[in-house]
Scaffold this motif. Structure first.
Motif, short mmCIF file in Angstrom:
data_model
loop_
_atom_site.label_atom_id
_atom_site.label_comp_id
_atom_site.label_asym_id
_atom_site.label_seq_id
_atom_site.Cartn_x
_atom_site.Cartn_y
_atom_site.Cartn_z
N ASP A 194 0.82 -1.21 0.00
CA ASP A 194 0.00 0.00 0.00
C ASP A 194 0.85 1.26 0.00
N THR A 195 0.33 2.29 -0.64
CA THR A 195 0.88 3.64 -0.56
C THR A 195 -0.15 4.47 0.19
N PHE A 196 0.32 5.20 1.18
CA PHE A 196 -0.54 6.05 2.01
C PHE A 196 -0.23 7.52 1.75
N ARG A 197 -1.24 8.34 2.00
CA ARG A 197 -1.07 9.79 1.94
C ARG A 197 -1.71 10.38 3.20
N ARG A 198 -1.00 11.34 3.82
CA ARG A 198 -1.57 12.06 4.95
C ARG A 198 -2.58 13.07 4.41
N THR A 199 -3.82 13.01 4.88
CA THR A 199 -4.88 13.90 4.41
C THR A 199 -5.48 14.62 5.62
N GLU A 200 -6.45 15.49 5.37
CA GLU A 200 -7.16 16.15 6.46
C GLU A 200 -7.89 15.14 7.33
N GLN A 201 -8.24 13.98 6.78
CA GLN A 201 -8.91 12.91 7.53
C GLN A 201 -7.93 11.96 8.20
N GLY A 202 -6.65 12.23 8.08
CA GLY A 202 -5.62 11.33 8.62
C GLY A 202 -4.98 10.54 7.49
N TRP A 203 -4.26 9.51 7.83
CA TRP A 203 -3.61 8.66 6.83
C TRP A 203 -4.66 7.84 6.10
N GLN A 204 -4.55 7.80 4.76
CA GLN A 204 -5.45 7.02 3.93
C GLN A 204 -4.64 6.34 2.82
N ILE A 205 -5.14 5.21 2.37
CA ILE A 205 -4.49 4.49 1.27
C ILE A 205 -4.81 5.18 -0.05
N SER A 206 -3.77 5.46 -0.82
CA SER A 206 -3.95 6.03 -2.15
C SER A 206 -3.71 4.99 -3.25
N ASN A 207 -3.07 3.88 -2.90
CA ASN A 207 -2.85 2.80 -3.86
C ASN A 207 -2.70 1.50 -3.08
N ARG A 208 -3.45 0.48 -3.50
CA ARG A 208 -3.36 -0.84 -2.86
C ARG A 208 -3.13 -1.89 -3.93
#
Length: 145
Positions: free
Chosen positions: A112-126
């Motif tokens: 997985d690739t994660f990105r820090r967003t306003e909602q917290g860490w989220q997966i951007s690619n799985r």
């Protein structure tokens, strides 16, 4: 311990929690919880399918797992690498799928690739890859009588 070290530990814990929540969401069929783990533009590369965008990932997962009587996704051996507001993880997994009296167990990996967003860490690619399986694979595709 420096503040950067503390932040890295907090980030690692938050990223690991996302992986566990996604597994729980799939098993409880909580599609809102599943959606919360992905960025809006997330991409999915699965064992037998691909998906573009959070909505397509959630709908594809619902269509795939929804007909099953039960699933149990376990995430193991999580490795996390953080670089600022992005991160990558590699984890092993086992996923049990049950329909009627039949079962299908898959072992594999999540990359997985994660990105820090306003909602917290989220997966951007799985990327999911199966490494082994046992049981009846028809559990995943057709009702078993």
């Amino acid at each position: 311990m420096h503040s950067n070290d503390v932040q890295e530990l907090l980030d690692r814990a938050a990223i690991t929690d996302v992986l566990y929540r996604i597994a729980r969401a799939m098993d409880s069929k909580d599609w809102d919880l599943l959606a919360a783990g992905y960025t809006e533009d997330a991409q999915g590369d699965y064992v037998n399918a691909a998906a573009g965008g959070r909505a397509e990932i959630v709908e594809g997962t619902r269509a795939f797992l929804g007909p099953l009587d039960a699933t149990q996704h376990a995430v193991h051996n999580i490795e996390v690498s953080i670089d600022g507001d992005t991160a990558t993880t590699h984890a092993t997994m086992t996923a049990q799928h049950v329909r009627g009296e039949e079962q299908f167990l898959l072992g594999g990996t999540y990359d997985d690739t994660f990105r820090r967003t306003e909602q917290g860490w989220q997966i951007s690619n799985r990327r999911i890859r199966g490494l082994w399986s046992t049981g009846n694979p028809a559990v995943l595709t057709v009702p078993v009588s």
